[in-house]
Design a protein around this motif. Structure first.
Motif, PDB file in Angstrom:
ATOM      1  N   MET A  40       1.094  -0.935  -0.579  1.00  0.00           N
ATOM      2  CA  MET A  40      -0.182   0.274   0.297  1.00  0.00           C
ATOM      3  C   MET A  40       0.891   0.914  -0.055  1.00  0.00           C
ATOM      4  N   ALA A  41       1.660   1.263   0.554  1.00  0.00           N
ATOM      5  CA  ALA A  41       2.551   2.117   0.682  1.00  0.00           C
ATOM      6  C   ALA A  41       3.449   2.720  -0.599  1.00  0.00           C
ATOM      7  N   LEU A  42       4.197   1.481  -1.056  1.00  0.00           N
ATOM      8  CA  LEU A  42       4.302   1.845  -3.284  1.00  0.00           C
ATOM      9  C   LEU A  42       3.145   2.054  -3.343  1.00  0.00           C
ATOM     10  N   ARG A  43       1.794   1.885  -3.219  1.00  0.00           N
ATOM     11  CA  ARG A  43       1.171   2.331  -4.376  1.00  0.00           C
ATOM     12  C   ARG A  43       1.286   3.592  -3.754  1.00  0.00           C
ATOM     13  N   ALA A  44       0.837   3.705  -2.546  1.00  0.00           N
ATOM     14  CA  ALA A  44       0.361   5.295  -2.463  1.00  0.00           C
ATOM     15  C   ALA A  44       1.862   6.598  -2.904  1.00  0.00           C
ATOM     16  N   ILE A  45       2.711   6.091  -2.525  1.00  0.00           N
ATOM     17  CA  ILE A  45       4.177   6.709  -3.447  1.00  0.00           C
ATOM     18  C   ILE A  45       3.815   6.994  -5.121  1.00  0.00           C
ATOM     19  N   VAL A  46       3.374   5.518  -5.673  1.00  0.00           N
ATOM     20  CA  VAL A  46       3.324   5.949  -6.973  1.00  0.00           C
ATOM     21  C   VAL A  46       2.165   6.307  -7.554  1.00  0.00           C
ATOM     22  N   VAL A  47       1.132   6.616  -6.973  1.00  0.00           N
ATOM     23  CA  VAL A  47       0.385   7.103  -7.224  1.00  0.00           C
ATOM     24  C   VAL A  47       0.210   8.888  -6.873  1.00  0.00           C
ATOM     25  N   MET A  48       1.397   9.824  -5.788  1.00  0.00           N
ATOM     26  CA  MET A  48       1.357  10.829  -5.623  1.00  0.00           C
ATOM     27  C   MET A  48       2.162  11.675  -6.299  1.00  0.00           C
ATOM     28  N   ILE A  49       3.160  10.075  -7.093  1.00  0.00           N
ATOM     29  CA  ILE A  49       3.720  10.797  -8.282  1.00  0.00           C
ATOM     30  C   ILE A  49       2.616  10.980  -9.548  1.00  0.00           C
ATOM     31  N   VAL A  50       2.049  10.188 -10.221  1.00  0.00           N
ATOM     32  CA  VAL A  50       1.085  10.375 -10.844  1.00  0.00           C
ATOM     33  C   VAL A  50       0.425  11.591 -11.011  1.00  0.00           C
ATOM     34  N   VAL A  51       0.301  11.843  -9.589  1.00  0.00           N
ATOM     35  CA  VAL A  51      -0.553  13.008  -9.736  1.00  0.00           C
ATOM     36  C   VAL A  51      -0.005  14.106  -9.567  1.00  0.00           C
ATOM     37  N   MET A  52       1.335  14.077  -9.322  1.00  0.00           N
ATOM     38  CA  MET A  52       1.926  15.221  -9.483  1.00  0.00           C
ATOM     39  C   MET A  52       2.391  15.585 -11.491  1.00  0.00           C
ATOM     40  N   LEU A  53       2.538  14.459 -11.517  1.00  0.00           N
ATOM     41  CA  LEU A  53       3.091  14.318 -13.363  1.00  0.00           C
ATOM     42  C   LEU A  53       1.617  15.329 -13.951  1.00  0.00           C
ATOM     43  N   VAL A  54       0.273  14.073 -13.434  1.00  0.00           N
ATOM     44  CA  VAL A  54      -0.699  15.141 -14.462  1.00  0.00           C
ATOM     45  C   VAL A  54      -0.917  16.237 -13.967  1.00  0.00           C
ATOM     46  N   LEU A  55      -0.586  16.705 -12.819  1.00  0.00           N
ATOM     47  CA  LEU A  55      -0.767  18.437 -12.456  1.00  0.00           C
ATOM     48  C   LEU A  55       0.670  19.599 -13.321  1.00  0.00           C
ATOM     49  N   ILE A  56       1.451  18.667 -13.700  1.00  0.00           N
ATOM     50  CA  ILE A  56       2.606  19.379 -14.131  1.00  0.00           C
ATOM     51  C   ILE A  56       2.693  19.769 -15.436  1.00  0.00           C
ATOM     52  N   ILE A  57       1.892  18.123 -16.605  1.00  0.00           N
ATOM     53  CA  ILE A  57       1.057  18.423 -18.002  1.00  0.00           C
ATOM     54  C   ILE A  57       0.071  18.973 -17.770  1.00  0.00           C
ATOM     55  N   SER A  58      -1.082  18.943 -17.705  1.00  0.00           N
ATOM     56  CA  SER A  58      -1.796  19.651 -17.714  1.00  0.00           C
ATOM     57  C   SER A  58      -1.679  21.692 -17.296  1.00  0.00           C
ATOM     58  N   VAL A  59      -1.408  21.611 -16.466  1.00  0.00           N
ATOM     59  CA  VAL A  59      -1.316  22.978 -16.317  1.00  0.00           C
ATOM     60  C   VAL A  59      -0.581  23.738 -16.959  1.00  0.00           C
ATOM     61  N   GLY A  60       0.918  22.554 -17.347  1.00  0.00           N
ATOM     62  CA  GLY A  60       1.571  23.625 -18.225  1.00  0.00           C
ATOM     63  C   GLY A  60       1.124  23.807 -19.206  1.00  0.00           C
ATOM     64  N   ILE A  61       0.713  22.298 -20.164  1.00  0.00           N
ATOM     65  CA  ILE A  61       0.444  22.453 -21.508  1.00  0.00           C
ATOM     66  C   ILE A  61      -0.475  23.510 -21.555  1.00  0.00           C
ATOM     67  N   SER A  62      -1.748  23.259 -20.445  1.00  0.00           N
ATOM     68  CA  SER A  62      -2.751  24.939 -20.874  1.00  0.00           C
ATOM     69  C   SER A  62      -2.299  26.138 -20.627  1.00  0.00           C
ATOM     70  N   SER A  63      -1.778  26.354 -19.841  1.00  0.00           N
ATOM     71  CA  SER A  63      -0.743  27.627 -19.276  1.00  0.00           C
ATOM     72  C   SER A  63      -0.215  28.084 -20.804  1.00  0.00           C
ATOM     73  N   THR A  64       0.420  26.983 -21.404  1.00  0.00           N
ATOM     74  CA  THR A  64       2.127  27.672 -22.402  1.00  0.00           C
ATOM     75  C   THR A  64       0.929  27.697 -23.948  1.00  0.00           C
ATOM     76  N   PHE A  65       0.094  26.576 -23.197  1.00  0.00           N
ATOM     77  CA  PHE A  65      -0.727  27.259 -24.618  1.00  0.00           C
ATOM     78  C   PHE A  65      -1.437  28.218 -24.697  1.00  0.00           C
ATOM     79  N   ARG A  66      -1.865  29.092 -23.662  1.00  0.00           N
ATOM     80  CA  ARG A  66      -3.282  30.214 -23.468  1.00  0.00           C
ATOM     81  C   ARG A  66      -1.585  31.536 -23.780  1.00  0.00           C
ATOM     82  N   VAL A  67      -0.360  31.030 -24.154  1.00  0.00           N
ATOM     83  CA  VAL A  67       0.258  32.505 -24.524  1.00  0.00           C
ATOM     84  C   VAL A  67       0.637  32.550 -25.961  1.00  0.00           C
ATOM     85  N   ILE A  68       0.739  30.386 -26.323  1.00  0.00           N
ATOM     86  CA  ILE A  68       1.142  30.853 -27.408  1.00  0.00           C
ATOM     87  C   ILE A  68      -0.498  30.982 -28.447  1.00  0.00           C
TER      88      ILE A  68
END
Length: 439
Positions: free
Chosen positions: A296-324
């Motif tokens: 469960m601890a390993l799963r929790a760590i993976v979930v944290m990593i996935v959530v952070m990367l999903v936020l980076i991708i979605s927020v990063g792409i949307s904000s940069t695309f707005r500038v473009i």
């Protein structure tokens, strides 16, 4: 119109390669890292579960309230016969007796190695399970003399033995005396984990001899077969909770059963009534609560990593695309002046970002396969205690298709949702307003 949008999106992506390179990189790298971590972690958990299944004899056990008694073979035979009718075809139903207490050592030419667990096994009933072992020498085989023993590679190296060599097993008998038995090593398996390093699997009839059962058989003139658990192994995959509940329900129709529980302590703490004969179905996960917490601890760590990367991708792409898009105000104004509606303009830009996401995801997926291939190439069995998560000393990444599709769907939905929110106001700017933003 759709083909026009697609053609325009392809030309736009190639024409503005420098502007879109950062978005493409964020998507590809994010997907690569997420899928690599996911496949490696899933593989580690699959390997751990595999070793647990080998050690405990399958996916669940059937225990009796007097499981250490030698007088309940008939009842065990009844439940074994019932299980073979209940479980799916091809499922292995077997029995074992595990000796964990007392002094247990293997000897070879003056060298001895203590053993944590000696398990008496009828190899003919567990062929599919033992095929999952990583044998570096030999394997399981039927021997008329019934003197076969399987030992781990670390123990074999300490003793200096190979397949075909004879070793002596010293073990306490049922009445507390010391007894020895000469055995032939027929297989050496690779496992330095807590489950496998100091565990040996012994032919069931040889186990009866060294355990001191033969004199009792001669005394009463009838065979005695000590069994402390019935093991059930599903070769095609771990049974679901629904399947466990089904088996429990079927057994309850024929036997007195303890309520299905994933907490083994609940069974051990149960005090049966005098004269009561009761069985318990104990799932594999109930045997190792600490490893379950680790999982469960390993799963929790993976979930944290996935959530952070999903936020980076979605927020990063949307904000940069707005500038473009803001920098393309003249283009937007021109399209609007030519009569394009806001919905058409949104579809145009949406196609671009969708195409970028698809291409970035495909590259990220391909890169993740390369990463896990490289990661699995190294033998990590030298890392103390890490062999629990390895298969044959190597990481064995596992691609869960359903899990991967869900993850990629989340990335697409969140990213495209964020982009649509960004475009909603930008595409409704009038041609004059759009042109004014660059003057």
């Amino acid at each position: 119109m759709k083909s026009l949008n697609l053609n325009f999106a392809i030309k736009s992506l190639f024409g503005r390669a420098k502007q879109y390179s950062s978005l493409f990189s964020v998507c590809a790298v994010g997907v690569c890292v997420m899928l690599s971590v996911l496949m490696i972690t899933d593989g580690m958990l699959v390997s751990m579960t595999g070793k647990m299944r080998q050690y405990y004899g399958g996916d669940f056990m059937i225990l009796h309230d007097s499981q250490n008694s030698l007088e309940i073979l008939e009842e065990y035979n009844d439940i074994i016969a019932a299980l073979r009718e209940i479980v799916p075809a091809g499922t292995e139903v077997s029995y074992r007796y595990k000796k964990d207490s007392g002094d247990k050592s293997l000897f070879f030419e003056g060298v001895s190695v203590k053993q944590r667990s000696i398990q008496g096994v009828d190899f003919s009933l567990e062929k599919k399970l033992f095929e999952k072992f990583t044998f570096v020498e030999g394997g399981i085989e039927d021997r008329a003399s019934h003197d076969a023993i399987l030992i781990s590679q670390p123990v074999a190296e300490k003793l200096g033995v190979h397949v075909g060599d004879s070793v002596v097993l010293l073990m306490e008998t049922i009445d507390g005396l010391k007894n020895t038995e000469t055995l032939v090593v027929t297989g050496v398996f690779q496992d330095s984990s807590v489950f496998g390093m100091y565990t040996s699997y012994l032919d069931y009839k040889a186990f009866k001899r060294v355990f001191g059962i033969i004199p009792f058989e001669e005394m009463i003139g009838a065979p005695i077969n000590p069994i402390d658990k019935v093991c059930v192994y599903y070769p095609d995959g771990t049974p679901s909770k629904r399947e466990l509940a089904r088996v429990q329900s079927e057994l309850e129709k024929r036997f007195t059963m303890f309520p299905l529980s994933f907490d083994k302590d609940a069974w051990h703490n149960y005090k049966p009534a005098e004269g009561e004969s009761i069985f318990a179905l104990v799932p594999l996960s109930a045997n190792v609560s600490e490893l379950k917490k680790l999982s469960m601890a390993l799963r929790a760590i993976v979930v944290m990593i996935v959530v952070m990367l999903v936020l980076i991708i979605s927020v990063g792409i949307s904000s940069t695309f707005r500038v473009i898009i803001l920098k393309r105000a003249v283009e937007s104004g021109t399209f609007r002046a030519l009569g394009m509606k806001p919905s058409g303009l949104m579809a145009l830009y949406f196609t671009e970002i969708l195409l970028l996401l698809v291409s970035g995801t495909l590259l990220g997926f391909a890169a993740s396969l390369v990463v896990v291939k490289i990661a699995s190439a190294y033998n990590l069995s030298f890392v103390s205690g890490f062999d629990l998560f390895l298969t044959g000393g190597h990481l064995a990444p596992y691609l869960n298709v359903g899990e991967t599709l869900v993850l990629l769907s989340v990335i697409f939905v969140t990213t495209l949702g964020a982009v649509l929110f960004t475009l909603r106001k930008l595409v409704h700017v009038s041609p004059v307003g759009a042109l004014a933003t660059v003057t």
